[in-house]
Design a protein around this motif. Structure first.
Motif, mmCIF file in Angstrom:
data_model
loop_
_atom_site.group_PDB
_atom_site.id
_atom_site.type_symbol
_atom_site.label_atom_id
_atom_site.label_comp_id
_atom_site.label_asym_id
_atom_site.label_seq_id
_atom_site.Cartn_x
_atom_site.Cartn_y
_atom_site.Cartn_z
ATOM 1 N N LEU A 1 33.724 16.204 -109.934
ATOM 2 C CA LEU A 1 32.924 16.717 -108.821
ATOM 3 C C LEU A 1 33.595 17.825 -108.014
ATOM 4 O O LEU A 1 32.921 18.715 -107.535
ATOM 5 C CB LEU A 1 32.464 15.601 -107.884
ATOM 6 C CG LEU A 1 31.672 14.469 -108.557
ATOM 7 C CD1 LEU A 1 31.330 13.400 -107.534
ATOM 8 C CD2 LEU A 1 30.415 15.007 -109.206
ATOM 9 N N ALA A 2 34.914 17.767 -107.842
ATOM 10 C CA ALA A 2 35.592 18.814 -107.075
ATOM 11 C C ALA A 2 37.019 18.996 -107.583
ATOM 12 O O ALA A 2 37.679 18.018 -107.934
ATOM 13 C CB ALA A 2 35.608 18.477 -105.596
ATOM 14 N N THR B 1 25.955 13.787 -99.828
ATOM 15 C CA THR B 1 26.543 13.725 -98.487
ATOM 16 C C THR B 1 27.781 12.830 -98.461
ATOM 17 O O THR B 1 28.669 13.047 -97.639
ATOM 18 C CB THR B 1 25.521 13.242 -97.435
ATOM 19 O OG1 THR B 1 24.971 12.000 -97.841
ATOM 20 C CG2 THR B 1 24.411 14.260 -97.261
ATOM 21 N N ASP B 2 27.871 11.877 -99.367
ATOM 22 C CA ASP B 2 29.047 11.002 -99.447
ATOM 23 C C ASP B 2 30.286 11.721 -99.971
ATOM 24 O O ASP B 2 31.397 11.189 -99.891
ATOM 25 C CB ASP B 2 28.766 9.775 -100.329
ATOM 26 C CG ASP B 2 27.894 8.747 -99.625
ATOM 27 O OD1 ASP B 2 27.699 8.871 -98.398
ATOM 28 O OD2 ASP B 2 27.395 7.828 -100.311
ATOM 29 N N LEU B 3 30.135 12.912 -100.508
ATOM 30 C CA LEU B 3 31.277 13.671 -101.029
ATOM 31 C C LEU B 3 32.216 14.144 -99.926
ATOM 32 O O LEU B 3 33.357 14.485 -100.197
ATOM 33 C CB LEU B 3 30.803 14.905 -101.794
ATOM 34 C CG LEU B 3 30.354 14.748 -103.213
ATOM 35 C CD1 LEU B 3 29.899 16.091 -103.773
ATOM 36 C CD2 LEU B 3 31.447 14.174 -104.083
ATOM 37 N N GLY B 4 31.747 14.219 -98.708
ATOM 38 C CA GLY B 4 32.568 14.747 -97.622
ATOM 39 C C GLY B 4 32.732 16.261 -97.730
ATOM 40 O O GLY B 4 33.825 16.795 -97.558
ATOM 41 N N LEU B 5 31.650 16.945 -98.036
ATOM 42 C CA LEU B 5 31.694 18.389 -98.236
ATOM 43 C C LEU B 5 32.181 19.158 -97.012
ATOM 44 O O LEU B 5 32.742 20.244 -97.151
ATOM 45 C CB LEU B 5 30.321 18.904 -98.658
ATOM 46 C CG LEU B 5 29.888 18.513 -100.058
ATOM 47 C CD1 LEU B 5 28.431 18.894 -100.286
ATOM 48 C CD2 LEU B 5 30.774 19.152 -101.102
ATOM 49 N N TYR C 1 34.533 23.602 -94.080
ATOM 50 C CA TYR C 1 35.132 24.030 -92.826
ATOM 51 C C TYR C 1 36.650 24.001 -92.917
ATOM 52 O O TYR C 1 37.341 23.660 -91.965
ATOM 53 C CB TYR C 1 34.595 23.183 -91.669
ATOM 54 C CG TYR C 1 33.092 23.295 -91.567
ATOM 55 C CD1 TYR C 1 32.501 24.455 -91.069
ATOM 56 C CD2 TYR C 1 32.267 22.285 -92.034
ATOM 57 C CE1 TYR C 1 31.120 24.586 -91.010
ATOM 58 C CE2 TYR C 1 30.882 22.409 -91.985
ATOM 59 C CZ TYR C 1 30.323 23.561 -91.472
ATOM 60 O OH TYR C 1 28.949 23.697 -91.431
ATOM 61 N N SER C 2 37.154 24.403 -94.072
ATOM 62 C CA SER C 2 38.595 24.431 -94.300
ATOM 63 C C SER C 2 39.098 25.865 -94.199
ATOM 64 O O SER C 2 38.337 26.786 -93.929
ATOM 65 C CB SER C 2 38.895 23.882 -95.701
ATOM 66 O OG SER C 2 38.464 24.827 -96.679
ATOM 67 N N ASP C 3 40.382 26.039 -94.455
ATOM 68 C CA ASP C 3 40.952 27.385 -94.459
ATOM 69 C C ASP C 3 41.001 27.960 -95.870
ATOM 70 O O ASP C 3 41.625 28.980 -96.110
ATOM 71 C CB ASP C 3 42.341 27.389 -93.818
ATOM 72 C CG ASP C 3 43.308 26.469 -94.544
ATOM 73 O OD1 ASP C 3 42.903 25.761 -95.493
ATOM 74 O OD2 ASP C 3 44.491 26.458 -94.161
ATOM 75 N N GLY C 4 40.305 27.310 -96.788
ATOM 76 C CA GLY C 4 40.221 27.812 -98.154
ATOM 77 C C GLY C 4 38.860 28.443 -98.409
ATOM 78 O O GLY C 4 38.079 28.684 -97.491
#
Length: 156
Positions: free
Chosen positions: A62-63, A87-91, A96-99
């Motif tokens: 998945l990621a 939504t359970d993936l914690g997208l 909202y990361s620095d990547g």
């Protein structure tokens, strides 16, 4: 903007051109049928970031987190069909990361994406040819689109 690609090599080159523009926090949404070139496009993006090794679709995990000049979070929603699974993936941790977050099969979760993003819809345009429709939302991505238009001589 629409860019036509007649080969996987050109699709990767388009991805590289997009990737050269990446800044922390960028969000790229990809949509299109199986085999349309989503992962091929991501391979070019990853190359522009200096990611080494093979870049495969994270369909079963998945990621994937890829290391380069910026982190690239490569997410694939193909195996997820219901919104609660997505939504359970914690997208939000990726978005909202620095990547840079690149999401394949993004059309499966349209309501989850931030207002500002770049979207690429890929479709078949022949045996090996593809049509990439690029749409942008937000000032940041309009700049990226302008640079793409200059590089590929396409009209917006």
């Amino acid at each position: 903007m629409i860019i036509e690609s007649k080969s996987a090599v050109k699709t990767r080159r388009i991805g590289e051109t997009i990737g050269k523009e990446f800044r922390p926090g960028d969000i790229i949404l990809l949509a299109g049928p199986l085999g349309a070139g989503k992962t091929t496009l991501v391979q070019g993006m990853a190359k522009s970031l200096g990611v080494t090794g093979s870049v495969m679709s994270p369909t079963f995990v998945l990621a994937r987190e890829l290391e380069g000049r910026l982190k690239m979070y490569h997410v694939d929603l193909y195996r997820l069909e219901k919104m609660p699974e997505i939504t359970d993936l914690g997208l939000d941790d990726y978005l909202y990361s620095d990547g840079v977050t690149v999401i394949e099969w993004a059309d499966r979760a349209e309501t989850l994406w931030p207002d500002d993003h770049l979207r690429v819809d890929l479709e078949y345009a022949g045996d090996k040819a593809r049509k990439l429709k690029i749409t942008v939302h937000g000032k940041r991505y309009h700049e990226m689109l302008d640079n793409l238009a200059l590089k590929f001589g396409e009209k917006r």
